[in-house]
Design an enzyme around this catalytic site. Sequence first.
Site, PDB file in Angstrom:
ATOM      1  N   HIS A 261      11.854  -3.762   0.846  1.00 29.29           N
ATOM      2  CA  HIS A 261      11.491  -3.717  -0.501  1.00 29.29           C
ATOM      3  C   HIS A 261      12.578  -3.465  -1.291  1.00 29.29           C
ATOM      4  O   HIS A 261      13.529  -2.602  -1.091  1.00 29.29           O
ATOM      5  CB  HIS A 261      10.294  -2.721  -0.817  1.00 29.29           C
ATOM      6  CG  HIS A 261       9.660  -3.128  -2.098  1.00 29.29           C
ATOM      7  ND1 HIS A 261      10.071  -2.710  -3.281  1.00 29.29           N
ATOM      8  CD2 HIS A 261       8.653  -3.968  -2.097  1.00 29.29           C
ATOM      9  CE1 HIS A 261       9.085  -3.286  -4.294  1.00 29.29           C
ATOM     10  NE2 HIS A 261       8.183  -4.015  -3.291  1.00 29.29           N
ATOM     11  N   ASP A 315       2.573  -5.767   2.219  1.00 29.92           N
ATOM     12  CA  ASP A 315       2.231  -7.173   2.918  1.00 29.92           C
ATOM     13  C   ASP A 315       2.125  -6.868   4.447  1.00 29.92           C
ATOM     14  O   ASP A 315       1.437  -7.583   5.158  1.00 29.92           O
ATOM     15  CB  ASP A 315       3.229  -8.234   2.816  1.00 29.92           C
ATOM     16  CG  ASP A 315       3.077  -8.958   1.482  1.00 29.92           C
ATOM     17  OD1 ASP A 315       1.963  -8.788   0.979  1.00 29.92           O
ATOM     18  OD2 ASP A 315       4.171  -9.376   0.939  1.00 29.92           O
TER      19      ASP A 315
END
Length: 378
Positions: A261, A315
């Site tokens: 991320h 996710d």
Amino acid sequence: MTVCEFRPGLEGIPAAQSSISHVDGQKGILEYRGIRIEELAEKSTFLETAYLLIWGELPTKEELEAFEHEVRFHRRIKYRIRDMMKCFPESGHPMDALQASAAALGLFYSLRDLHNPAYIRDSVVRLIATIPTMVAAFQLMRKGNDPVKPRDDLDYSANFLYMLNEKEPDPLAAKIFDICLILHVEHTMNASTFSARVTASTLTDPYAVVASAVGTLGGPLHGGANEEVIQMLEEIGSVENVRPYVDNCLERKAKIMGFGHRVYKVKDPRATILQTLAEQLFEKFGYDKYYEIALEMERVVEEKLGSKGIYPNVDFYSGLVYRKMGIPTDLFTPVFAIARVAGWLAHWKEQLAENRIFRPTQIYDGRHEAPYIPIEQR
Ligand code: ACO
């Protein structure tokens, strides 16, 4: 003013001043309007959280009831939208169908009255109310079925699962789905939110704002990663295959989906909550063999890439949760959009309050004074 340094991906460059949400990527903290997501996931509902994000404060009981009531009674989509969706190719991706349908709403509500709070509220209600209906309608129509009408006696999340699966959902599944929406509703200046704000800054209508954000969310480096995680787990197929798969990705310098991320350098707090939700679903509805593979992936990736701050993102576990609810893989990202629309609209409203059109600059590294060569000489 001259900004000389070019940062690919605008990393670390503020694109707006915002009080909607905050991420501490080192500590793994996410707050909506100052409230930790863990607390909202435990105590709130998606619509209450949407209200908080858009209007800045938790609603009173009366305010929440009024908002829920408005959303409930705007869930139906126009026949002409439904007919338009019927013409979409069933092989098309549901994110493309959603983008086209969201944009088409703007054809029906073309009055643009951006300074009028009633217009803002109507648009917010209409988009939050109809996006789930459009996602479910496309799913049924591409199977050759008629869309199911929304049921006014069901709350927001239960109604979506009902429209999608043509049967009333189990209460635990509906509750968990609602928490998933809370976890996906907002996340500071990510790609789709940036896209929404850029579009909003031109003072276009909110349907165009949402349509552009949907288009941005669909990519595999953003919301589309949740689909790819499931495909990856299926491809790996067994716990023993995890290590060779990870090694192979690292050798090829390929990204492992569901990990990493831009902001979080620890495990994404949303992934932690989603993992717990997945376990609750497995306990009630049976185990999923891909969960074992996912756990091993988390261990191996942490061992190999933990020092770079690469951990599971939102996710990674969401697909396992949605799968257990019977949601098809290519609807995972549209489901993400159902939640995120409220975050985009909060940013739309905030952008309008202090608007200046986005017009960044570039560092030109092309030619100057180039000759025009006639076509027959090229
Ligand atoms: N697998 C393997 N290595 C990774 C991964 C990954 N998933 N993510 C980052 N890295 C490595 C990079 O190779 C790079 O290594 P290097 O410094 O040795 O070259 C380093 O970590 C930094 O990575 P960047 O790509 O520069 O990080 P960036 O902030 O640009 O990208 C992103 C973030 C796009 C999320 C990236 O981690 C990625 O592609 N992840 C996989 C896709 C994914 O899961 N996306 C969903 C994100 S959450 C969301 O959008 C809702």
